[in-house]
Design a protein around this motif. Structure first.
Motif, PDB file in Angstrom:
ATOM      1  N   VAL A 103       0.838  -1.206   0.000  1.00 54.83           N
ATOM      2  CA  VAL A 103       0.000   0.000   0.000  1.00 54.83           C
ATOM      3  C   VAL A 103       0.870   1.253   0.000  1.00 54.83           C
ATOM      4  O   VAL A 103       0.575   2.227  -0.701  1.00 54.83           O
ATOM      5  N   LEU A 104       1.951   1.240   0.780  1.00 56.15           N
ATOM      6  CA  LEU A 104       2.861   2.386   0.786  1.00 56.15           C
ATOM      7  C   LEU A 104       3.513   2.586  -0.579  1.00 56.15           C
ATOM      8  O   LEU A 104       3.656   3.723  -1.052  1.00 56.15           O
ATOM      9  N   ILE A 105       3.917   1.490  -1.216  1.00 55.22           N
ATOM     10  CA  ILE A 105       4.510   1.595  -2.555  1.00 55.22           C
ATOM     11  C   ILE A 105       3.484   2.143  -3.547  1.00 55.22           C
ATOM     12  O   ILE A 105       3.807   2.988  -4.387  1.00 55.22           O
ATOM     13  N   ARG A 106       2.245   1.661  -3.427  1.00 56.92           N
ATOM     14  CA  ARG A 106       1.181   2.160  -4.314  1.00 56.92           C
ATOM     15  C   ARG A 106       0.939   3.652  -4.086  1.00 56.92           C
ATOM     16  O   ARG A 106       0.741   4.410  -5.048  1.00 56.92           O
ATOM     17  N   TRP A 107       0.954   4.086  -2.848  1.00 58.18           N
ATOM     18  CA  TRP A 107       0.765   5.504  -2.552  1.00 58.18           C
ATOM     19  C   TRP A 107       1.923   6.337  -3.092  1.00 58.18           C
ATOM     20  O   TRP A 107       1.720   7.404  -3.665  1.00 58.18           O
ATOM     21  N   GLY A 108       3.157   5.852  -2.902  1.00 59.42           N
ATOM     22  CA  GLY A 108       4.312   6.582  -3.409  1.00 59.42           C
ATOM     23  C   GLY A 108       4.307   6.703  -4.918  1.00 59.42           C
ATOM     24  O   GLY A 108       4.594   7.769  -5.473  1.00 59.42           O
ATOM     25  N   CYS A 109       3.974   5.608  -5.606  1.00 60.16           N
ATOM     26  CA  CYS A 109       3.908   5.660  -7.075  1.00 60.16           C
ATOM     27  C   CYS A 109       2.800   6.573  -7.548  1.00 60.16           C
ATOM     28  O   CYS A 109       2.941   7.255  -8.568  1.00 60.16           O
TER      29      CYS A 109
END
Length: 369
Positions: A103-109
């Motif tokens: 989820v954090l990676i998705r938010w960052g992207c």
């Protein structure tokens, strides 16, 4: 909302065969991802337990992978209560940590690139679903394989670890069952919260959150375009193309612009001199709502004028294409002279007891730029 998020068509929605085919392909892709994520979930669960045992220096007698489960046999008598408790929760916690990282990676992207392929959304959703169902899936497999009973040579299911630990220590496993249920309830709430946050804010670009906000927001909070509404740039493009158009028999297209101004009655009008010209050059322009009618005509060599398309700019700034005739507007347009005749400053003023309706007709031929 859930069927659309899973790629399924709505039951009452009439769709073409191609749309149904696309929906079936999307649903098949989600089912394939769920099947593949079963193995990711399974091996990540048991590998985290194996790493925990290695960190605690507990001997592992058997560690073997299968398609449906993993055989992990160790000497549970060497673990204390808190260590056995950690052994039960380390697998689901690892899956929740992996889901939170995704989820954090998705938010960052999303912050950096703005959007990602839809496959990544489906992948994270499949991981989140199995994270929620992991304790139940492990319990179901262990129950079918008979791992809820104790045996020194076979693995003991995660749901029965604390039961047998308290049974050998206190001759009663009731406390172990209660603690296991409490831990699984906490893990379920944690995993559901992470999955809910992802589905609400990040899945498919936050479409569910957008729908929720539009359904609960006050009227006028969000901009909703009208039917047949178009932008000013598109109207300008249509006008330019109309000026450049030429027919096979010499036809041309011209654009006429009419301004219609509705103003409230001025109380000082009655005190004005009778010979005063309300439309003189020195008079200030009336203040009120203005609607602009843009009409595109086709001009034939015989003198015939035929309307091709026409648009209306409303007082709030919205530009809509008009289909058919407009009552009142077409009468004034038909009474007006041709595009090449008459004065562009002609006005028709109509007064009533409460309001004054001033109709200004302004003709403008758009030239090429």
């Amino acid at each position: 909302m859930l069927p659309s998020e899973l790629g399924l068509p709505l039951p009452r929605q009439q769709q073409q065969h191609r749309s149904w085919h696309s929906s079936v392909l999307q649903f098949g892709l989600i089912m394939l991802l769920l099947a593949l994520m079963w193995f990711v979930r399974l091996y990540l669960h048991y590998c985290s337990q194996w790493l925990y045992l290695q960190a605690m220096a507990v001997p592992v007698n058997k560690f073997q992978f299968h398609a449906h489960t993993v055989d992990l046999v160790y000497q549970s008598s060497l673990l204390h209560t808190r260590e056995e408790l950690a052994m039960v929760v380390v697998g689901p916690l690892t899956l929740n940590a992996a889901m939170f990282l995704l989820v954090l990676i998705r938010w960052g992207c999303q912050q950096i690139f703005g959007s990602l392929p839809s496959f990544t959304s489906k992948f994270i959703m499949a991981q989140g679903v199995w994270t929620v169902l992991d304790p139940l899936a492990v319990f179901a497999v262990d129950a079918v394989l008979g791992r809820l009973t104790y045996s020194p040579d076979t693995p003991v299911g995660d749901a029965a670890k604390l039961y047998w630990h308290f049974y050998w220590a206190d001759q009663s496993g009731a406390a172990g069952v209660i603690i296991t249920l409490f831990l699984y309830a906490v893990l379920f709430l944690l995993s559901v919260t992470i999955l809910f946050i992802y589905l609400l804010r990040f899945h498919n670009g936050g479409r569910m959150l957008d729908v929720f906000q539009r359904l609960t927001a006050k009227e006028g909070t969000y901009f909703l375009p009208q039917d047949l509404e178009l932008s000013n740039q598109e109207l300008s493009y249509i006008v330019k193309k109309a000026e450049q158009w030429r027919g096979f028999n010499g036809e041309r297209r011209k654009v006429a612009v009419y301004d219609y101004i509705w103003t409230a009655e001025d109380p000082m009008v009655g005190s004005a001199p009778p010979n005063a010209d309300p439309s003189g050059d020195g008079a200030p322009p009336p203040v009120g709502e203005t609607s602009t009618h843009v009409a595109v005509y086709t001009l034939y060599l015989s003198g015939l004028k035929q309307r091709y398309r026409h648009f209306l700019r409303q007082p709030d700034g919205a530009i809509v294409e008009v289909i058919g005739d407009m009552e009142g507007v077409d009468n004034a347009t038909n009474m007006a002279p041709g595009l090449d005749q008459g004065s562009p400053d002609q006005k028709a003023v109509k007064e009533s007891s409460s309001t004054t309706h001033q109709l200004r007709k302004r003709k403008k031929l758009f030239g090429r730029e």
